[in-house]
Design a protein around this motif. Structure first.
Motif, PDB file in Angstrom:
ATOM      1  N   ASP A 105       2.839  -1.765  13.107  1.00 31.44           N
ATOM      2  CA  ASP A 105       2.883  -3.222  13.234  1.00 31.44           C
ATOM      3  C   ASP A 105       2.297  -3.839  11.969  1.00 31.44           C
ATOM      4  O   ASP A 105       2.793  -4.844  11.477  1.00 31.44           O
ATOM      5  CB  ASP A 105       2.079  -3.680  14.454  1.00 31.44           C
ATOM      6  CG  ASP A 105       2.668  -3.196  15.766  1.00 31.44           C
ATOM      7  OD1 ASP A 105       3.912  -3.133  15.884  1.00 31.44           O
ATOM      8  OD2 ASP A 105       1.883  -2.856  16.668  1.00 31.44           O
ATOM      9  N   ASP A 106       1.223  -3.219  11.460  1.00 30.65           N
ATOM     10  CA  ASP A 106       0.587  -3.645  10.214  1.00 30.65           C
ATOM     11  C   ASP A 106       0.258  -2.395   9.400  1.00 30.65           C
ATOM     12  O   ASP A 106      -0.238  -1.402   9.948  1.00 30.65           O
ATOM     13  CB  ASP A 106      -0.730  -4.394  10.475  1.00 30.65           C
ATOM     14  CG  ASP A 106      -0.527  -5.684  11.236  1.00 30.65           C
ATOM     15  OD1 ASP A 106       0.212  -6.548  10.746  1.00 30.65           O
ATOM     16  OD2 ASP A 106      -1.116  -5.812  12.331  1.00 30.65           O
ATOM     17  N   PHE A 107       0.534  -2.455   8.105  1.00 28.94           N
ATOM     18  CA  PHE A 107       0.161  -1.372   7.189  1.00 28.94           C
ATOM     19  C   PHE A 107      -0.239  -2.029   5.874  1.00 28.94           C
ATOM     20  O   PHE A 107       0.594  -2.454   5.083  1.00 28.94           O
ATOM     21  CB  PHE A 107       1.331  -0.405   6.969  1.00 28.94           C
ATOM     22  CG  PHE A 107       0.953   0.799   6.148  1.00 28.94           C
ATOM     23  CD1 PHE A 107       0.300   1.874   6.734  1.00 28.94           C
ATOM     24  CD2 PHE A 107       1.236   0.858   4.798  1.00 28.94           C
ATOM     25  CE1 PHE A 107      -0.062   2.989   5.978  1.00 28.94           C
ATOM     26  CE2 PHE A 107       0.884   1.962   4.037  1.00 28.94           C
ATOM     27  CZ  PHE A 107       0.234   3.028   4.627  1.00 28.94           C
TER      28      PHE A 107
ATOM     29  N   ASN B  45       1.715  -5.484   4.898  1.00 28.68           N
ATOM     30  CA  ASN B  45       3.069  -5.237   5.393  1.00 28.68           C
ATOM     31  C   ASN B  45       3.087  -5.310   6.904  1.00 28.68           C
ATOM     32  O   ASN B  45       2.132  -4.903   7.561  1.00 28.68           O
ATOM     33  CB  ASN B  45       3.545  -3.850   4.953  1.00 28.68           C
ATOM     34  CG  ASN B  45       3.583  -3.724   3.451  1.00 28.68           C
ATOM     35  OD1 ASN B  45       4.550  -4.091   2.831  1.00 28.68           O
ATOM     36  ND2 ASN B  45       2.507  -3.220   2.859  1.00 28.68           N
ATOM     37  N   LYS B  46       4.193  -5.786   7.441  1.00 31.06           N
ATOM     38  CA  LYS B  46       4.358  -5.893   8.896  1.00 31.06           C
ATOM     39  C   LYS B  46       5.631  -5.177   9.316  1.00 31.06           C
ATOM     40  O   LYS B  46       6.620  -5.149   8.588  1.00 31.06           O
ATOM     41  CB  LYS B  46       4.448  -7.361   9.304  1.00 31.06           C
ATOM     42  CG  LYS B  46       3.213  -8.168   8.951  1.00 31.06           C
ATOM     43  CD  LYS B  46       2.755  -8.958  10.134  1.00 31.06           C
ATOM     44  CE  LYS B  46       1.509  -9.745   9.822  1.00 31.06           C
ATOM     45  NZ  LYS B  46       0.293  -9.048  10.136  1.00 31.06           N
ATOM     46  N   ASN B  47       5.587  -4.608  10.509  1.00 33.56           N
ATOM     47  CA  ASN B  47       6.770  -4.020  11.146  1.00 33.56           C
ATOM     48  C   ASN B  47       7.533  -3.105  10.202  1.00 33.56           C
ATOM     49  O   ASN B  47       8.671  -3.374   9.839  1.00 33.56           O
ATOM     50  CB  ASN B  47       7.685  -5.115  11.684  1.00 33.56           C
ATOM     51  CG  ASN B  47       6.951  -6.048  12.621  1.00 33.56           C
ATOM     52  OD1 ASN B  47       6.110  -5.620  13.408  1.00 33.56           O
ATOM     53  ND2 ASN B  47       7.233  -7.330  12.513  1.00 33.56           N
ATOM     54  N   ALA B  48       6.901  -2.015   9.834  1.00 34.79           N
ATOM     55  CA  ALA B  48       7.489  -1.101   8.852  1.00 34.79           C
ATOM     56  C   ALA B  48       7.410   0.346   9.314  1.00 34.79           C
ATOM     57  O   ALA B  48       6.463   0.743   9.996  1.00 34.79           O
ATOM     58  CB  ALA B  48       6.787  -1.247   7.512  1.00 34.79           C
ATOM     59  N   VAL B  49       8.401   1.109   8.908  1.00 30.63           N
ATOM     60  CA  VAL B  49       8.345   2.564   9.017  1.00 30.63           C
ATOM     61  C   VAL B  49       7.663   3.049   7.743  1.00 30.63           C
ATOM     62  O   VAL B  49       8.104   2.725   6.643  1.00 30.63           O
ATOM     63  CB  VAL B  49       9.757   3.164   9.151  1.00 30.63           C
ATOM     64  CG1 VAL B  49       9.727   4.674   8.961  1.00 30.63           C
ATOM     65  CG2 VAL B  49      10.357   2.808  10.507  1.00 30.63           C
ATOM     66  N   VAL B  50       6.584   3.798   7.910  1.00 33.04           N
ATOM     67  CA  VAL B  50       5.831   4.304   6.772  1.00 33.04           C
ATOM     68  C   VAL B  50       6.039   5.816   6.713  1.00 33.04           C
ATOM     69  O   VAL B  50       5.793   6.521   7.692  1.00 33.04           O
ATOM     70  CB  VAL B  50       4.325   3.986   6.894  1.00 33.04           C
ATOM     71  CG1 VAL B  50       3.563   4.512   5.682  1.00 33.04           C
ATOM     72  CG2 VAL B  50       4.113   2.487   7.085  1.00 33.04           C
TER      73      VAL B  50
END
Length: 151
Positions: free
Chosen positions: A25-27, A47-52
């Motif tokens: 949700d947050d990175f 960053n929001k809503n990301a695949v890390v």
């Protein structure tokens, strides 16, 4: 076939790249310690809503003919589709294995991966290469929020 030749072929087929994917949700990150002397100064980011993708690249992954880059692209796209997000972050994470690829070659692989994902319509960011980072991670408790792959 002699045993030495069999071992050579087994090594050719051994898995190498390791990736721990997280949906976050947050990175957020802030540079903490510079580990490579020739990398540019880095800035913090949110960053929001990301695949890390926490990516460990081994020497075999940067050899000519390796399919690791393509598999990284395909797996990142698959998980981003599952989470219905266009946001992907590539994070060099050399802590998932013992051998490490040459830093310049590893960075080039990540740069090519970023370009391929952007050409496919994704919004891609990379964490600053050559740094230890302070991380702030918020991730949901969901089976697809943490996915480990080897290829």
């Amino acid at each position: 076939m002699p045993m030495q030749e069999k071992m050579y072929y087994l090594c050719l087929w051994a898995k190498s790249m390791r990736v721990l994917f997280w949906y976050c949700d947050d990175f957020d990150w802030a540079p903490a310690i510079k580990t490579l002397p020739d990398v540019p100064e880095a800035e913090p980011a949110e960053n929001k809503n990301a695949v890390v993708a926490f990516v460990h690249i081994e020497p075999k992954d940067v050899e000519v003919g390796s399919s690791s880059e393509t598999k990284l692209v395909k797996n990142a796209k698959w998980l981003a589709r599952k989470w219905e997000t266009p946001n992907i972050i590539l994070h060099s994470f050399t802590h998932l294995g013992q051998e490490k690829a040459d830093p310049e070659k590893a960075r080039a692989l990540l740069d090519r991966t970023k370009e391929r994902l952007e050409n496919a319509g994704y919004s891609v960011d990379q964490t600053p290469y050559g740094y230890f980072l302070d991380l702030n991670i918020k991730a949901p408790g969901h089976p697809l929020a943490r996915v480990y792959k080897e290829f």
